[in-house]
Scaffold this motif. Sequence first.
Motif, PDB file in Angstrom:
ATOM      1  N   LEU A  41      27.027  59.438 -27.724  1.00 29.66           N
ATOM      2  CA  LEU A  41      28.224  59.236 -26.900  1.00 29.66           C
ATOM      3  C   LEU A  41      28.675  60.546 -26.255  1.00 29.66           C
ATOM      4  O   LEU A  41      29.145  60.552 -25.119  1.00 29.66           O
ATOM      5  CB  LEU A  41      29.353  58.641 -27.741  1.00 29.66           C
ATOM      6  CG  LEU A  41      29.026  57.326 -28.459  1.00 29.66           C
ATOM      7  CD1 LEU A  41      30.257  56.782 -29.153  1.00 29.66           C
ATOM      8  CD2 LEU A  41      28.450  56.298 -27.488  1.00 29.66           C
ATOM      9  N   VAL A  42      28.509  61.649 -26.977  1.00 29.73           N
ATOM     10  CA  VAL A  42      28.818  62.955 -26.393  1.00 29.73           C
ATOM     11  C   VAL A  42      27.776  63.290 -25.327  1.00 29.73           C
ATOM     12  O   VAL A  42      28.103  63.757 -24.228  1.00 29.73           O
ATOM     13  CB  VAL A  42      28.868  64.043 -27.481  1.00 29.73           C
ATOM     14  CG1 VAL A  42      29.069  65.429 -26.856  1.00 29.73           C
ATOM     15  CG2 VAL A  42      29.991  63.755 -28.480  1.00 29.73           C
ATOM     16  N   ALA A  43      26.505  63.017 -25.628  1.00 32.23           N
ATOM     17  CA  ALA A  43      25.431  63.308 -24.678  1.00 32.23           C
ATOM     18  C   ALA A  43      25.590  62.502 -23.391  1.00 32.23           C
ATOM     19  O   ALA A  43      25.275  62.990 -22.296  1.00 32.23           O
ATOM     20  CB  ALA A  43      24.074  63.016 -25.312  1.00 32.23           C
ATOM     21  N   ALA A  44      26.094  61.273 -23.520  1.00 35.19           N
ATOM     22  CA  ALA A  44      26.273  60.414 -22.347  1.00 35.19           C
ATOM     23  C   ALA A  44      27.566  60.712 -21.600  1.00 35.19           C
ATOM     24  O   ALA A  44      27.814  60.129 -20.535  1.00 35.19           O
ATOM     25  CB  ALA A  44      26.256  58.947 -22.779  1.00 35.19           C
ATOM     26  N   GLY A  45      28.398  61.589 -22.143  1.00 37.69           N
ATOM     27  CA  GLY A  45      29.649  61.927 -21.493  1.00 37.69           C
ATOM     28  C   GLY A  45      30.761  60.925 -21.735  1.00 37.69           C
ATOM     29  O   GLY A  45      31.850  61.032 -21.151  1.00 37.69           O
ATOM     30  N   ILE A  46      30.527  59.947 -22.593  1.00 32.72           N
ATOM     31  CA  ILE A  46      31.552  58.950 -22.897  1.00 32.72           C
ATOM     32  C   ILE A  46      32.658  59.568 -23.751  1.00 32.72           C
ATOM     33  O   ILE A  46      33.852  59.346 -23.512  1.00 32.72           O
ATOM     34  CB  ILE A  46      30.918  57.732 -23.598  1.00 32.72           C
ATOM     35  CG1 ILE A  46      29.953  57.020 -22.646  1.00 32.72           C
ATOM     36  CG2 ILE A  46      31.997  56.770 -24.085  1.00 32.72           C
ATOM     37  CD1 ILE A  46      29.145  55.923 -23.297  1.00 32.72           C
ATOM     38  N   VAL A  47      32.250  60.321 -24.763  1.00 32.80           N
ATOM     39  CA  VAL A  47      33.201  61.093 -25.568  1.00 32.80           C
ATOM     40  C   VAL A  47      33.129  62.537 -25.092  1.00 32.80           C
ATOM     41  O   VAL A  47      32.077  63.173 -25.208  1.00 32.80           O
ATOM     42  CB  VAL A  47      32.874  61.017 -27.071  1.00 32.80           C
ATOM     43  CG1 VAL A  47      33.800  61.930 -27.871  1.00 32.80           C
ATOM     44  CG2 VAL A  47      32.992  59.570 -27.568  1.00 32.80           C
ATOM     45  N   PRO A  48      34.209  63.067 -24.522  1.00 32.75           N
ATOM     46  CA  PRO A  48      34.184  64.461 -24.062  1.00 32.75           C
ATOM     47  C   PRO A  48      33.897  65.418 -25.212  1.00 32.75           C
ATOM     48  O   PRO A  48      34.329  65.181 -26.345  1.00 32.75           O
ATOM     49  CB  PRO A  48      35.600  64.668 -23.507  1.00 32.75           C
ATOM     50  CG  PRO A  48      36.090  63.289 -23.182  1.00 32.75           C
ATOM     51  CD  PRO A  48      35.483  62.385 -24.212  1.00 32.75           C
ATOM     52  N   PRO A  54      39.158  65.533 -29.771  1.00 32.36           N
ATOM     53  CA  PRO A  54      39.417  65.623 -31.217  1.00 32.36           C
ATOM     54  C   PRO A  54      38.971  64.336 -31.893  1.00 32.36           C
ATOM     55  O   PRO A  54      39.495  63.258 -31.603  1.00 32.36           O
ATOM     56  CB  PRO A  54      40.933  65.803 -31.294  1.00 32.36           C
ATOM     57  CG  PRO A  54      41.455  65.183 -30.037  1.00 32.36           C
ATOM     58  CD  PRO A  54      40.396  65.389 -28.986  1.00 32.36           C
ATOM     59  N   VAL A  55      37.977  64.434 -32.765  1.00 35.29           N
ATOM     60  CA  VAL A  55      37.365  63.251 -33.374  1.00 35.29           C
ATOM     61  C   VAL A  55      37.689  63.189 -34.864  1.00 35.29           C
ATOM     62  O   VAL A  55      37.600  64.186 -35.575  1.00 35.29           O
ATOM     63  CB  VAL A  55      35.838  63.266 -33.177  1.00 35.29           C
ATOM     64  CG1 VAL A  55      35.184  62.080 -33.882  1.00 35.29           C
ATOM     65  CG2 VAL A  55      35.502  63.237 -31.686  1.00 35.29           C
ATOM     66  N   GLY A  85      27.343  67.998 -30.824  1.00 36.68           N
ATOM     67  CA  GLY A  85      27.674  68.650 -29.566  1.00 36.68           C
ATOM     68  C   GLY A  85      29.162  68.766 -29.319  1.00 36.68           C
ATOM     69  O   GLY A  85      29.588  69.134 -28.222  1.00 36.68           O
ATOM     70  N   LEU A  86      29.968  68.476 -30.353  1.00 38.29           N
ATOM     71  CA  LEU A  86      31.412  68.610 -30.218  1.00 38.29           C
ATOM     72  C   LEU A  86      31.819  70.086 -30.252  1.00 38.29           C
ATOM     73  O   LEU A  86      31.143  70.912 -30.871  1.00 38.29           O
ATOM     74  CB  LEU A  86      32.121  67.846 -31.331  1.00 38.29           C
ATOM     75  CG  LEU A  86      32.025  66.318 -31.229  1.00 38.29           C
ATOM     76  CD1 LEU A  86      32.487  65.657 -32.510  1.00 38.29           C
ATOM     77  CD2 LEU A  86      32.823  65.803 -30.032  1.00 38.29           C
ATOM     78  N   GLN A  87      32.914  70.396 -29.627  1.00 44.97           N
ATOM     79  CA  GLN A  87      33.336  71.789 -29.493  1.00 44.97           C
ATOM     80  C   GLN A  87      34.403  72.205 -30.488  1.00 44.97           C
ATOM     81  O   GLN A  87      34.737  73.386 -30.579  1.00 44.97           O
ATOM     82  CB  GLN A  87      33.842  72.038 -28.059  1.00 44.97           C
ATOM     83  CG  GLN A  87      32.751  71.887 -27.004  1.00 44.97           C
ATOM     84  CD  GLN A  87      33.278  71.997 -25.592  1.00 44.97           C
ATOM     85  OE1 GLN A  87      34.487  72.100 -25.373  1.00 44.97           O
ATOM     86  NE2 GLN A  87      32.378  71.976 -24.618  1.00 44.97           N
ATOM     87  N   SER A  93      41.580  57.514 -24.244  1.00 45.14           N
ATOM     88  CA  SER A  93      41.435  58.950 -24.463  1.00 45.14           C
ATOM     89  C   SER A  93      40.026  59.453 -24.161  1.00 45.14           C
ATOM     90  O   SER A  93      39.757  60.650 -24.244  1.00 45.14           O
ATOM     91  CB  SER A  93      41.802  59.304 -25.909  1.00 45.14           C
ATOM     92  OG  SER A  93      40.846  58.770 -26.807  1.00 45.14           O
ATOM     93  N   LEU A  94      39.125  58.530 -23.817  1.00 42.04           N
ATOM     94  CA  LEU A  94      37.733  58.901 -23.538  1.00 42.04           C
ATOM     95  C   LEU A  94      37.538  59.081 -22.036  1.00 42.04           C
ATOM     96  O   LEU A  94      38.478  59.056 -21.265  1.00 42.04           O
ATOM     97  CB  LEU A  94      36.800  57.821 -24.091  1.00 42.04           C
ATOM     98  CG  LEU A  94      36.971  57.493 -25.575  1.00 42.04           C
ATOM     99  CD1 LEU A  94      35.956  56.436 -25.996  1.00 42.04           C
ATOM    100  CD2 LEU A  94      36.840  58.747 -26.446  1.00 42.04           C
ATOM    101  N   SER A  95      36.290  59.268 -21.635  1.00 41.68           N
ATOM    102  CA  SER A  95      36.007  59.444 -20.205  1.00 41.68           C
ATOM    103  C   SER A  95      36.359  58.177 -19.433  1.00 41.68           C
ATOM    104  O   SER A  95      36.304  57.063 -19.976  1.00 41.68           O
ATOM    105  CB  SER A  95      34.529  59.780 -20.008  1.00 41.68           C
ATOM    106  OG  SER A  95      34.222  61.018 -20.628  1.00 41.68           O
TER     107      SER A  95
END
Length: 316
Positions: free
Chosen positions: A127-134, A138-139, A192-194, A220-222
């Motif tokens: 989901l991060v890789a697809a840009g769905i979850v920025p 905050p997860v 890949g979360l920051q 809150s997602l893309s």
Amino acid sequence: MTHTIYIDGEAGTTGLEIRERLEARTDLQLMLLGDRRRDVEARREALNSADAVILCLPDDAAKEAVSMIENDKVRVIDASTAYRVDPNWVYGFAEMDAGQREAIASSTRVSNPGCYPTGFIALMRPLVAAGIVPADHPVTVNAVSGYSGGGKQMIAEFEAAKESEGAASTAFRGYGLSLKHKHVPEMTKHTGLQQPVLFSPAVGNYRQGMLVEVPLHLVSLSQGASVESIHAALAAAYEGQRFVEVVDLAASEAMTGIEPEALNGTNTVRLHVFGDRNGGQVRLVAMLDNLGKGASGAAVQNLNIMLGLDEATGLR
């Protein structure tokens, strides 16, 4: 060709499970030290003469064992947390990325993933890789495991209570209350979360099996994130994978409950997307055996890959 395998720490929970999966195989020969397993020189010889070594030790003991290996041909799988974010070690989640399986195959140093991180990374990385979850989102992750995940001491506590006249001391116990659980670095890095995930682990009064859950608000997602797009991203990421299943949306929507023990004894992680389209909320849930794909099964899968064997050998 028969490969020699040494399990350092075979008397522990993970080590025993790995040994059980390997000892019936004719393509492998286990190096068993028996009473000599505490003999430093006997261990050193085994660590340097085996084709592959699996470390089932606490972090410091695992680092010590690695320092004893001088033979650069020995392939090492470490089941501790010591090297899971070390850039010199390959992370042993073969399904995590398109090139991960090949990286494992070509490496002599592989860190076996943690049980909670396996479920969380399986859900979140695509989901991060697809840009769905920025990446800066905050997860939160909530999870419950059987008490075998706590090792011998916790197993003894729960099982002793079951054998007494009264009930077990607790039915459900939350822990990691300092918010500094040792799994957080690998859960953050390999998705890949920051920023560090907020991890809320718990243990239930049953031996093994786990659920790992990530709640999300679509708003809150893309832009354009939906139940369908989240499910599609997961399905695309794991298409054709034997040990990662993405359950059909309709099948998940028909469920009224989910049990953590359903995959015990397997090397499978099963992913569900539960959504309330009108309310704009999603619950992502991963189910797995914490002693299977979450530990020993994953180690055997990595071993098979590193030795050039069918990765499903000895697994189900």
